[in-house]
Design an enzyme around this catalytic site. Structure first.
Site: not given
Ligand code: NAI
Ligand code: 15L
Length: 268
Positions: A55, A76, A140
């Site tokens: 993570d 990622g 984003y």
């Protein structure tokens, strides 16, 4: 390529995602070892692969992830507009953990998947280049601007080279009219990433990732040193995409480069 860096171990984050899955087979050929990482299932390891579930929000885990890595392709994270909390964890904290761990372990170069949404609030009527200020169109997009700024800092302060790919729309084919301009084929993406990893010098480079489409909003003059030339084009898809139902030409989603992202939110 003369003076091209050689890597002992490459790391691919986001390896279970769409672009990670597309790049993974090619990247296996680019170094003796390829470490593939994601929070989602990674499938089976190929001969020279190491599976490394992680993570990005976990600082300690990311530090371990970078051990022995000299080159990184960082895909990622949250890849579309979302509420702030997941963006903060994966894209803000995550990219910080990635660069700080790269520094600790001496990685030399990072290819960072930024996005056209770092500049999505430019009007489609304006052609821009890497020297134009960022104009994010979403939370984003803001997170991608943060990643670009952080990578600049880690180059100026620590000499870690980065290529920030402002990817347009990377799919098997363009899905709508806008993507006739923004489309990046998987083959052109693969060659772009290869160029960014193996160009003799990258420093800190911003490069727009679009195929050789008929129309373009982006000028890659500042990225010529990468030696990357896209080969694919959205033209074979033009007739079908232009036949899609008409859209309101006055809508912000049609006026700005970021498309529908400029109208998303606010988020709960
Ligand atoms: P994707 O959503 O298919 O892949 C992203 C991967 O990141 C997923 O496998 C997900 O599990 C992983 N991830 C999410 N949060 C994580 C966390 N906290 N820790 C570890 N892994 C985590 O997205 P796609 O399309 O493959 O995009 C890859 C990268 O390229 C993303 O950074 C995206 O923002 C960027 N990009 C993609 C574009 C496209 O057209 N596909 C356009 C512009 C940028
Ligand atoms: C992106 O940044 C996203 O990751 C992708 O899913 C598309 O929305 C793309 O931009 C786009 O602008 O088409």
């Amino acid at each position: 390529m003369e003076n091209a860096p050689a890597y002992r171990r490459l790391l691919l984050t986001g390896a279970a995602g769409a672009l990670g899955s597309a790049l993974r087979p090619a990247m296996r050929e680019w170094a003796p070892r390829l470490r593939v990482s994601d929070i989602a299932p990674l499938g089976k390891a190929a001969a020279n692969e190491e599976l490394a579930p992680c993570d990005l929000a976990d600082a300690r885990a990311v530090r371990d992830l970078l051990e022995g890595v000299d080159g990184v392709v960082h895909l990622g994270g949250i890849s579309t507009e979302h509420p702030w909390a997941p963006i903060l964890r994966a894209n803000i904290e995550g990219v910080y953990h990635l660069y700080e761990s790269a520094r600790i372990h001496g990685a030399r170069r990072v290819v960072f998947a930024s996005s056209n949404h770092a500049i999505g609030f430019y009007p489609r009527s304006q052609r821009i280049d890497a020297d134009d200020p960022t104009r994010p169109d979403s939370l984003y997009g803001v997170s991608k601007v943060f990643g670009e700024a952080l990578s600049r800092f880690y180059f100026d302060r620590y000499g870690i080279e980065s290529a920030c790919l402002r990817i347009g729309s990377c799919f098997t084919e363009p899905k709508d009219r806008r993507m006739l301009v923004t489309w990046l084929s998987y083959a052109d993406l693969t060659e772009l990433v290869r160029a960014c990893l193996f160009a003799p010098r990258v420093g800190h480079t911003i490069v727009f990732g679009a195929s050789a489409n008929r129309d373009s909003w982006w000028d890659n003059a500042q990225a010529r040193h990468l030696g990357w030339k896209p080969h694919d084009t959205s033209e074979p898809f033009r007739a079908a995409r232009e036949a899609m139902p008409a859209v309101d030409p006055a809508s912000p989603a049609e006026l700005f480069q970021g498309g529908a992202y400029v109208m998303m939110g606010p988020h709960d």
